[in-house]
Design a protein around this motif. Structure first.
Motif, PDB file in Angstrom:
ATOM      1  N   GLN A  30       0.826  -1.208   0.000  1.00  0.00           N
ATOM      2  CA  GLN A  30       0.000   0.000   0.000  1.00  0.00           C
ATOM      3  C   GLN A  30       0.860   1.257   0.000  1.00  0.00           C
ATOM      4  N   ILE A  49      -1.003  -1.112 -14.970  1.00  0.00           N
ATOM      5  CA  ILE A  49      -1.191  -2.070 -13.875  1.00  0.00           C
ATOM      6  C   ILE A  49      -1.605  -3.419 -14.454  1.00  0.00           C
ATOM      7  N   SER A  51      -2.910  -6.882 -12.702  1.00  0.00           N
ATOM      8  CA  SER A  51      -3.330  -7.408 -11.399  1.00  0.00           C
ATOM      9  C   SER A  51      -4.034  -8.745 -11.585  1.00  0.00           C
ATOM     10  N   LEU A  54      -7.772  -7.517  -8.949  1.00  0.00           N
ATOM     11  CA  LEU A  54      -8.132  -6.118  -8.704  1.00  0.00           C
ATOM     12  C   LEU A  54      -9.145  -6.061  -7.557  1.00  0.00           C
ATOM     13  N   TYR A  59      -7.535  -2.467  -3.775  1.00  0.00           N
ATOM     14  CA  TYR A  59      -7.438  -1.399  -4.772  1.00  0.00           C
ATOM     15  C   TYR A  59      -8.341  -0.210  -4.484  1.00  0.00           C
ATOM     16  N   ASN A  63      -8.522   4.654  -4.822  1.00  0.00           N
ATOM     17  CA  ASN A  63      -9.517   5.290  -5.685  1.00  0.00           C
ATOM     18  C   ASN A  63      -9.288   6.786  -5.853  1.00  0.00           C
ATOM     19  N   VAL A  78      -5.181  -0.610 -17.123  1.00  0.00           N
ATOM     20  CA  VAL A  78      -5.231  -1.753 -16.208  1.00  0.00           C
ATOM     21  C   VAL A  78      -5.594  -3.009 -16.985  1.00  0.00           C
ATOM     22  N   PHE A  91     -12.559   0.753  -8.136  1.00  0.00           N
ATOM     23  CA  PHE A  91     -11.305   1.170  -8.770  1.00  0.00           C
ATOM     24  C   PHE A  91     -11.422   1.036 -10.285  1.00  0.00           C
TER      25      PHE A  91
END
Length: 161
Positions: A30, A49, A51, A54, A59, A63, A78, A91
């Motif tokens: 984080q 990103i 992931s 997600l 996530y 935001n 993403v 997100f």
């Protein structure tokens, strides 16, 4: 221990250091992701990103910061490898509802490392997802190139989410 980690990340951010930062917890992840997004805003560079899920519980912590990055002119892209209810993911919604945002999903079964790439040289790359082990740096163009090339390979086989 967390204060030492935060101080290290802040120092590397400030100096745009090429030093590797090793982390092994969600708290560390984080701290790093927040600072990497700050770095993107400061440099006005793109964010990529990749992931696994997600997940909302993680996530959604970013935001507001990702919305700030989008408003600051950063493009945010993403790719989700194993999407879980992305329609309800705040997100993903923040990213896909902005003109500079793109959220895609890929067919389940495709494996790739999870990472965030800022511009062409700042990153956090997971080495072990289950243990949240990762390395990060604010300036490593070699690894940045590798991650960017991986993203370019995943992008065409992904579909909008």
């Amino acid at each position: 221990m967390k204060d030492e980690f935060v101080n290290l990340v802040n120092e590397c951010f400030k100096n745009e250091s090429s030093q590797f930062i090793h982390n092994a917890s969600k708290d560390h992840a984080q701290v790093l992701i927040e600072k990497l997004i700050d770095f993107a805003i400061k440099k006005k560079v793109d964010i990529k990103i990749v992931s696994g899920h997600l997940t909302n519980d993680f996530y959604n912590l970013f935001n507001e910061k990702i919305a700030t990055a989008l408003e600051a002119g950063c493009k945010v892209s993403v790719i989700v490898l194993r999407p879980l209810e992305l329609a309800k993911n705040k997100f993903a919604e923040t990213v896909r509802n902005h003109s500079r945002g793109s959220c895609k999903q890929i067919a389940d079964g495709i494996n790739a490392p999870h990472f965030i790439l800022i511009g062409d040289s700042a990153f956090r790359l997971e080495e072990n997802h289950e243990e949240a082990k990762a390395i990060a740096s604010f300036k490593n163009s070699h690894i940045g190139d590798i991650l960017n090339n991986l993203y370019k390979k995943l992008d065409p086989i992904s579909v909008a989410c």
